[in-house]
Design a protein around this motif. Structure first.
Motif, PDB file in Angstrom:
ATOM      1  N   ASN A 267       0.819  -1.212   0.000  1.00  0.00           N
ATOM      2  CA  ASN A 267       0.000   0.000   0.000  1.00  0.00           C
ATOM      3  C   ASN A 267       0.853   1.263   0.000  1.00  0.00           C
ATOM      4  OD1 ASN A 267      -2.444  -1.374  -0.083  1.00  0.00           O
ATOM      5  ND2 ASN A 267      -2.540  -1.584   2.137  1.00  0.00           N
ATOM      6  N   ALA A 271       0.528   4.116  -2.852  1.00  0.00           N
ATOM      7  CA  ALA A 271       0.426   5.551  -2.564  1.00  0.00           C
ATOM      8  C   ALA A 271       1.443   6.336  -3.373  1.00  0.00           C
ATOM      9  CB  ALA A 271       0.625   5.794  -1.067  1.00  0.00           C
ATOM     10  N   SER A 274       0.323   6.678  -7.006  1.00  0.00           N
ATOM     11  CA  SER A 274      -1.058   7.152  -7.156  1.00  0.00           C
ATOM     12  C   SER A 274      -1.208   8.273  -8.181  1.00  0.00           C
ATOM     13  CB  SER A 274      -1.598   7.621  -5.803  1.00  0.00           C
ATOM     14  OG  SER A 274      -0.825   8.704  -5.307  1.00  0.00           O
ATOM     15  N   SER A 278       3.152  12.460  -7.452  1.00  0.00           N
ATOM     16  CA  SER A 278       3.562  11.651  -6.315  1.00  0.00           C
ATOM     17  C   SER A 278       4.746  10.778  -6.697  1.00  0.00           C
ATOM     18  CB  SER A 278       2.402  10.785  -5.833  1.00  0.00           C
ATOM     19  OG  SER A 278       2.813   9.958  -4.757  1.00  0.00           O
ATOM     20  N   ASN A 283       4.438  13.266  -1.670  1.00  0.00           N
ATOM     21  CA  ASN A 283       3.293  13.934  -1.064  1.00  0.00           C
ATOM     22  C   ASN A 283       3.662  14.816   0.129  1.00  0.00           C
ATOM     23  OD1 ASN A 283       1.047  12.396  -2.587  1.00  0.00           O
ATOM     24  ND2 ASN A 283       2.320  10.757  -1.741  1.00  0.00           N
ATOM     25  N   PHE A 288       1.787   7.512   4.597  1.00  0.00           N
ATOM     26  CA  PHE A 288       0.836   7.344   3.513  1.00  0.00           C
ATOM     27  C   PHE A 288       0.517   5.892   3.160  1.00  0.00           C
ATOM     28  CE2 PHE A 288       3.039  11.411   2.908  1.00  0.00           C
ATOM     29  CZ  PHE A 288       1.948  12.273   2.991  1.00  0.00           C
ATOM     30  N   SER A 289       1.010   4.956   3.939  1.00  0.00           N
ATOM     31  CA  SER A 289       0.625   3.568   3.727  1.00  0.00           C
ATOM     32  C   SER A 289      -0.575   3.261   4.617  1.00  0.00           C
ATOM     33  CB  SER A 289       1.791   2.625   4.032  1.00  0.00           C
ATOM     34  OG  SER A 289       1.445   1.287   3.720  1.00  0.00           O
ATOM     35  N   PRO A 294      -3.851   2.249   0.424  1.00  0.00           N
ATOM     36  CA  PRO A 294      -2.944   3.402   0.447  1.00  0.00           C
ATOM     37  C   PRO A 294      -3.600   4.589   1.122  1.00  0.00           C
ATOM     38  CG  PRO A 294      -3.821   3.034  -1.757  1.00  0.00           C
ATOM     39  CD  PRO A 294      -4.245   1.861  -0.936  1.00  0.00           C
ATOM     40  N   PHE A 295      -2.771   5.494   1.621  1.00  0.00           N
ATOM     41  CA  PHE A 295      -3.212   6.694   2.330  1.00  0.00           C
ATOM     42  C   PHE A 295      -4.041   6.322   3.561  1.00  0.00           C
ATOM     43  CE2 PHE A 295      -2.525   7.999  -2.085  1.00  0.00           C
ATOM     44  CZ  PHE A 295      -1.636   9.052  -1.891  1.00  0.00           C
ATOM     45  N   THR A 309       6.962   7.611  -0.901  1.00  0.00           N
ATOM     46  CA  THR A 309       5.656   8.243  -0.702  1.00  0.00           C
ATOM     47  C   THR A 309       5.798   9.701  -0.286  1.00  0.00           C
ATOM     48  OG1 THR A 309       5.441   7.642   1.658  1.00  0.00           O
ATOM     49  CG2 THR A 309       4.718   6.021   0.040  1.00  0.00           C
TER      50      THR A 309
END
Length: 379
Positions: A267, A271, A274, A278, A283, A288-289, A294-295, A309
């Motif tokens: 994940n 992210a 995404s 990114s 980000n 962000f996992s 994700p996120f 991320t």
């Protein structure tokens, strides 16, 4: 009769070393997430910057200095990204995390710019850390343990493991006498084992293997032998990535966070991928996992993935410094320092370290040692 002015050159290194050691005690932080160690680091920044007033910014000729790169990145790249994503309410974005990065970046910048004696700072760090470990082990009570795992007052046993491996780097860079280095390395190894950290075990194996290989294999053969092995291992990993991940997931299922780590890795990568921005620049500061997708406001517990991320492909600049210092140490046959930096890199694959002051302090101590011993690079 003229009297010599009283000098306080020892003050900043002493305070810096002790403060970094005290940041281990994350379980004793206040509600704002600030403890005695963090306050000490802030005082060090103030003293270091005041001592630097009027001095030209110290930039090395052949390479940008690590503290300058970190500070420039934190202010001009990470900050705007974090502000944009924070106000866009991107899940996981955190201005508080950005402040944590800046505490570390300003700390190493102030030490470098003020010409602090990092050898002395390293010695006080090791003395203070050893004192904390001994006291917490015998008198810390329940706050020093996570079930049967020793934490030394940290919230997570992996934080203790991180301090033990960074302490090995500092010990290798701070003492001229090998037997003194050996005593501190032995003490840190014993306490690191008490953390029962899988990451520490992997790090210890990497340190031992790296030292033996560097000692046995001649320098002229290491690159010709190492590059094909590295490429071959990468090719096999790509070919068999599915079965390997399944095998690792099964093996880790009974370990701490084992069942979820592969999910967090996946994940975190999702992210990162995404969006195109990114992918390139990340980000900003935050986590962000997530276990559900994700996120999900969780770390991936893997520094390369977490940095992707946060900073995208550009964020991997963080790895330039440990890799450079590792090569410099090998070139100068500082094999213990070389192998412990390998251990730091391996450990970072199992725990997020980029926000930790002790990580950057250890690398700065290593760079100070290498430059002082006629390395043709720079901090």
């Amino acid at each position: 009769m003229r009297t010599r002015p009283i000098r306080f050159d020892w003050l900043l290194p002493t305070l810096a070393g002790v403060s970094v050691a005290l940041t281990l005690l994350t379980g004793s932080r206040g509600d704002a997430g600030v403890g005695v160690g963090e306050i000490g680091l802030a005082v060090c920044i103030l003293i270091g910057l005041l001592r630097s007033l009027g001095r030209p910014v110290r930039m090395e000729r052949r390479f940008l200095a690590m503290p300058h790169v970190l500070l420039i990145y934190g202010i001009f790249i990470m900050l705007p990204l974090t502000v944009v994503h924070f106000y866009a309410e991107t899940p996981g974005s955190s201005m508080r995390d950005w402040l944590a990065y800046m505490l570390s970046f300003l700390f190493v910048f102030s030490l470098h710019q003020s010409k602090a004696d990092l050898s002395l700072a390293g010695k006080f760090f090791l003395l203070a850390l050893t004192g904390i470990l001994v006291y917490q082990y015998f008198n810390g009570g329940i706050s020093s343990w996570y079930s049967s795992r020793f934490t030394a007052g940290a919230k997570n046993p992996n934080q203790l493991a991180l301090y033990c491996i960074c302490g090995g780097v500092v010990a290798a860079a701070s003492f001229k006498k090998k037997w003194v280095t050996g005593i501190f390395v032995g003490i840190l190894f014993l306490f690191g084992l008490q953390s029962r950290s899988d990451a520490f075990a992997a790090m210890a194996l990497a340190v031992g293997f790296g030292f033996v290989v560097a000692y046995v294999v001649p320098r002229r053969l290491l690159v010709p032998l190492g590059l094909p092995l590295l490429l071959g291992g990468a090719a096999l990993s790509v070919m068999y990535i599915g079965p390997l991940l399944d095998l690792v997931d099964v093996e880790w299922s009974g370990a701490d966070e084992g069942g979820g780590r592969m999910t967090l890795y996946k994940n975190g990568l999702l992210a990162w991928l995404s969006s195109i921005h990114s992918f390139l620049i990340g980000n900003g500061a935050g986590s962000f996992s997530g276990l559900l997708g994700p996120f999900g406001k969780s770390e991936a517990h893997n520094t390369p993935i977490d940095m992707l991320t946060i900073g995208g492909v550009l964020g991997l600049v963080f790895y330039i410094f440990p890799l450079k210092f590792m090569l410099d140490a090998y070139r100068e046959r500082r094999l213990l320092l070389f192998s412990f930096i390998i251990g730091m890199v391996v450990f970072s694959l199992f725990h997020f370290v980029a926000r930790q002051p002790v990580w950057w302090f250890a690398l700065l101590c290593a760079a100070f040692f290498l430059r002082r011993h006629s390395i043709n690079g720079a901090i």
